[in-house]
Design a protein around this motif. Structure first.
Motif, PDB file in Angstrom:
ATOM      1  N   GLU A  81       0.823  -1.211   0.000  1.00  0.00           N
ATOM      2  CA  GLU A  81       0.000   0.000   0.000  1.00  0.00           C
ATOM      3  C   GLU A  81       0.859   1.264   0.000  1.00  0.00           C
ATOM      4  O   GLU A  81       0.470   2.304  -0.539  1.00  0.00           O
ATOM      5  CB  GLU A  81      -0.952   0.011   1.193  1.00  0.00           C
ATOM      6  CG  GLU A  81      -0.299  -0.045   2.562  1.00  0.00           C
ATOM      7  CD  GLU A  81       0.002  -1.454   3.057  1.00  0.00           C
ATOM      8  OE1 GLU A  81       0.261  -1.593   4.260  1.00  0.00           O
ATOM      9  OE2 GLU A  81      -0.031  -2.396   2.223  1.00  0.00           O
ATOM     10  N   SER A  92       0.536   4.118  -2.842  1.00  0.00           N
ATOM     11  CA  SER A  92       0.215   5.496  -2.455  1.00  0.00           C
ATOM     12  C   SER A  92       1.315   6.452  -2.926  1.00  0.00           C
ATOM     13  O   SER A  92       1.043   7.598  -3.289  1.00  0.00           O
ATOM     14  CB  SER A  92       0.028   5.600  -0.939  1.00  0.00           C
ATOM     15  OG  SER A  92       1.247   5.324  -0.255  1.00  0.00           O
ATOM     16  N   ASP A 102       0.640   7.229  -6.614  1.00  0.00           N
ATOM     17  CA  ASP A 102      -0.694   7.700  -6.976  1.00  0.00           C
ATOM     18  C   ASP A 102      -0.854   9.210  -6.888  1.00  0.00           C
ATOM     19  O   ASP A 102      -1.859   9.747  -7.343  1.00  0.00           O
ATOM     20  CB  ASP A 102      -1.753   7.053  -6.068  1.00  0.00           C
ATOM     21  CG  ASP A 102      -2.062   5.620  -6.479  1.00  0.00           C
ATOM     22  OD1 ASP A 102      -1.708   5.263  -7.620  1.00  0.00           O
ATOM     23  OD2 ASP A 102      -2.616   4.873  -5.668  1.00  0.00           O
TER      24      ASP A 102
END
Length: 327
Positions: A101, A105, A108
């Protein structure tokens, strides 16, 4: 202007560390941007490009992950080092273990890098991180490892200098001397940045100070939640790093012989046997014999690049030359 607000606990937890992984990332930034301010590094960039090409190393993913501003390098690519010692293996283990994750992130955001290779890393972080770690290791061996003894000597010397400042003048003197872009006043460290502004509280986590050769002439910071607050700054004397020393130190020549002392002086930048023979006027066989003896004594290392072995001075040789120069 970035303002880092300290408490007494932050001052107590402020420390130094070296980061080989960050030097890889910062050096890629230099290779990608042949900007006038990077002229200091041209002796290195020319050689590094030739070696990367000769090795056939595809470093496109690294280039994609180090975009030009205003896009930013994802923090997981070069996180703050967890140990004060320079250890690429430890840093790559941390990179490989980055949570999925956290990778996604980091890729993104609005200013995250964009390319098909970066998207592949985002889609399969576990595989992508393993490939990235292998690429970093290969890039390091080709482009930076031959220079590391000189770089390490410079970086560790800077940390020792800062430690003396702390002992002589306390935190005020230490933090005010880091860089012209950095100033300390009233429990606040002010850092001139091109793209970062505002005040940040360190909240008792302290500040990690990382001297970096390839950061020059800028300072770089990490203040994002979940990461150790970090300031990367150029060390003292970085402008002399690529200068060549060609004069033979007579006291050293008297101990190890003029030929070997001359070769050590010539190895300010990595070189192959044939190149050293051309520079010094020695025969290739004579150079090879001297290099074998110097290597056995721990004064020279060899790094293979394609069909050639490039020789470079070790840290022990740097100490010997520096001591001879002071006589």
């Amino acid at each position: 202007m970035l303002e880092l607000e300290f408490t007494a606990r932050d001052l107590a937890r402020t420390r130094f560390a070296l980061s080989l992984l960050w030097e890889v990332v910062a050096s890629v930034r230099i290779l990608k941007n042949d900007h006038e301010e990077h002229g200091l590094f041209r002796p290195w960039t020319g050689q590094a490009r030739r070696r990367l090409a000769a090795a056939g190393l595809d470093w496109a993913l690294l280039a994609d992950l180090v975009p030009a501003p205003p896009r930013t390098v994802p923090l997981f690519v070069a996180p703050p080092p967890t140990t004060p010692l320079a250890d690429l293996g430890v840093e790559l283990a941390v990179l490989r273990a980055t949570p999925v994750e956290q990778v996604r992130s980091g890729l993104d955001g609005r200013w995250a890098p964009r390319s098909a290779r970066v998207e592949a890393l985002r889609d399969d972080p576990r595989r992508g991180l393993a490939e990235l770690a292998e690429l970093v290791e290969a890039y390091w061996e080709v482009a930076l490892a031959p220079y590391w003894p000189r770089m390490r000597s410079l970086l560790e010397g800077d940390v020792l200098h800062r430690a003396r400042l702390l002992a002589e003048g306390g935190t005020d003197r230490l933090l005010n001397d880091l860089d012209p872009a950095v100033g300390w006043d009233s429990d606040t460290l002010r850092v001139r940045h091109l793209y970062v502004r505002g005040a940040r509280r360190l909240d008792g986590r302290g500040l990690l100070l990382v001297p970096s050769v390839f950061a020059w002439p800028r300072v770089f910071s990490i203040t994002a939640p979940g990461w150790q607050p970090t300031l990367r700054y150029p060390p003292r004397g970085v402008a002399t790093l690529w200068e060549r020393r060609t004069a033979v130190a007579e006291p050293l020549a008297a101990v190890i012989g003029r030929g070997r002392a001359r070769l050590l002086a010539e190895l300010d930048t990595p070189a192959a046997t044939a190149e050293l023979a051309r520079r010094t006027g020695m025969t290739p066989g004579g150079v090879s014999q001297h290099l074998t003896a110097l290597r056995a004594a721990g004064l020279v290392d060899g790094h293979r690049t394609g069909r050639y072995v490039l020789y470079t001075r070790t840290e022990a040789a740097e100490v010997l030359l520096a001591a001879a120069d002071r006589r």
